[in-house]
Design a protein around this motif. Structure first.
Motif, PDB file in Angstrom:
ATOM      1  N   ILE A  70      -7.185   5.315 -41.429  1.00  0.00           N
ATOM      2  CA  ILE A  70      -7.169   4.398 -40.321  1.00  0.00           C
ATOM      3  C   ILE A  70      -8.570   4.034 -39.586  1.00  0.00           C
ATOM      4  O   ILE A  70      -8.667   2.604 -39.538  1.00  0.00           O
ATOM      5  CB  ILE A  70      -6.146   4.864 -39.233  1.00  0.00           C
ATOM      6  N   SER A  71      -9.442   5.053 -39.828  1.00  0.00           N
ATOM      7  CA  SER A  71     -10.818   4.653 -39.228  1.00  0.00           C
ATOM      8  C   SER A  71     -11.551   3.779 -39.947  1.00  0.00           C
ATOM      9  O   SER A  71     -12.380   3.039 -39.509  1.00  0.00           O
ATOM     10  CB  SER A  71     -11.636   6.113 -39.185  1.00  0.00           C
ATOM     11  N   ASP A  72     -11.062   3.400 -41.312  1.00  0.00           N
ATOM     12  CA  ASP A  72     -11.761   2.359 -42.084  1.00  0.00           C
ATOM     13  C   ASP A  72     -11.277   0.976 -41.882  1.00  0.00           C
ATOM     14  O   ASP A  72     -11.826  -0.001 -42.265  1.00  0.00           O
ATOM     15  CB  ASP A  72     -11.446   2.487 -43.743  1.00  0.00           C
ATOM     16  N   PHE A  73     -10.389   0.659 -40.942  1.00  0.00           N
ATOM     17  CA  PHE A  73      -9.684  -0.438 -40.709  1.00  0.00           C
ATOM     18  C   PHE A  73      -9.504  -0.520 -39.128  1.00  0.00           C
ATOM     19  O   PHE A  73      -8.527  -0.288 -38.693  1.00  0.00           O
ATOM     20  CB  PHE A  73      -8.346  -0.438 -41.335  1.00  0.00           C
ATOM     21  N   PRO A  74     -10.572  -1.208 -38.399  1.00  0.00           N
ATOM     22  CA  PRO A  74     -10.731  -1.159 -36.926  1.00  0.00           C
ATOM     23  C   PRO A  74      -9.461  -1.760 -36.447  1.00  0.00           C
ATOM     24  O   PRO A  74      -9.134  -1.600 -35.400  1.00  0.00           O
ATOM     25  CB  PRO A  74     -12.102  -2.012 -36.746  1.00  0.00           C
ATOM     26  N   LEU A  75      -8.785  -3.087 -37.155  1.00  0.00           N
ATOM     27  CA  LEU A  75      -7.687  -3.745 -36.553  1.00  0.00           C
ATOM     28  C   LEU A  75      -6.482  -2.882 -36.407  1.00  0.00           C
ATOM     29  O   LEU A  75      -5.690  -2.694 -35.747  1.00  0.00           O
ATOM     30  CB  LEU A  75      -7.480  -4.960 -37.205  1.00  0.00           C
ATOM     31  N   THR A  76      -6.273  -2.201 -37.800  1.00  0.00           N
ATOM     32  CA  THR A  76      -5.130  -1.048 -37.723  1.00  0.00           C
ATOM     33  C   THR A  76      -5.219  -0.261 -36.747  1.00  0.00           C
ATOM     34  O   THR A  76      -4.418   0.207 -35.906  1.00  0.00           O
ATOM     35  CB  THR A  76      -5.171  -0.378 -39.020  1.00  0.00           C
ATOM     36  N   ARG A  77      -6.634   0.348 -36.381  1.00  0.00           N
ATOM     37  CA  ARG A  77      -6.753   1.360 -35.352  1.00  0.00           C
ATOM     38  C   ARG A  77      -6.284   0.893 -34.232  1.00  0.00           C
ATOM     39  O   ARG A  77      -5.724   1.787 -33.093  1.00  0.00           O
ATOM     40  CB  ARG A  77      -8.042   1.948 -35.383  1.00  0.00           C
ATOM     41  N   GLU A  78      -6.439  -0.333 -33.926  1.00  0.00           N
ATOM     42  CA  GLU A  78      -6.351  -1.136 -32.340  1.00  0.00           C
ATOM     43  C   GLU A  78      -4.593  -0.757 -32.408  1.00  0.00           C
ATOM     44  O   GLU A  78      -4.289  -0.493 -31.118  1.00  0.00           O
ATOM     45  CB  GLU A  78      -6.608  -2.426 -32.517  1.00  0.00           C
ATOM     46  N   VAL A  79      -3.928  -1.237 -33.305  1.00  0.00           N
ATOM     47  CA  VAL A  79      -2.383  -1.110 -33.238  1.00  0.00           C
ATOM     48  C   VAL A  79      -2.051   0.109 -33.031  1.00  0.00           C
ATOM     49  O   VAL A  79      -1.126   0.328 -31.939  1.00  0.00           O
ATOM     50  CB  VAL A  79      -2.117  -1.960 -34.541  1.00  0.00           C
TER      51      VAL A  79
END
Length: 163
Positions: A70-79
């Motif tokens: 998840i930490s590789d995908f900032p937008l995913t982390r936001e969700v």
């Protein structure tokens, strides 16, 4: 989108008696409900996102069984952290680089991500994909309403955790 169509989609999903059946049904119904090309459901486990089920209009797999940090995908982390839907198109000038790269690799133009909530937290992630066009607030709100229903059904099907 009519409430009747939404209610039918929820009823189909609610008839499932297993978590596997629920997730598969949720993917299929959401693809049709939102006129998407594909849907994937992933489980959030710490910083790991594990793909559990998917449905595509074409039958072409998109990544069932894959894992992502998840930490590789900032937008995913936001969700995951906010519980709020987010969408991105690889054609957006300000598209997050890792999300846009993954969209290109998967052969899609746009992605809508929605938290799959349970009473504890963000249990997982619903990911909807299109090959043409972008997602918008209306579709994001509908997907979030649907995800809430999936979360409630998940809690009914999950065995209680021993103390």
């Amino acid at each position: 989108m009519s409430d009747e169509r939404f209610d039918r989609a929820v009823a189909v999903m609610a008839a499932e008696m297993s978590i596997r059946g629920l997730l598969g049904s949720a993917c299929r119904e959401l693809v049709h409900l939102l006129d998407a090309r594909a849907c994937a459901i992933s489980r959030v486990i710490g910083d790991l996102l594990v793909s559990l089920d998917e449905h595509t209009i074409t039958g072409r797999p998109i990544g069932h069984g894959h894992e992502y940090l998840i930490s590789d995908f900032p937008l995913t982390r936001e969700v995951v952290e906010s519980g709020e839907p987010r969408w991105v198109s690889r054609l957006d000038e300000d598209a997050e680089e890792n999300e846009a790269t993954l969209l290109s690799k998967l052969g899609f133009e746009s992605l809508l991500m929605v938290c799959l909530p349970t009473s504890d937290a963000c249990w997982g992630l619903l990911e909807l994909y299109t090959e043409h066009g972008r997602f918008d607030e209306e579709r994001a709100e509908l997907a979030a309403r649907y995800a809430t229903q999936v979360g409630e059904l998940l809690e009914r099907l999950q065995p209680p955790v021993a103390p």
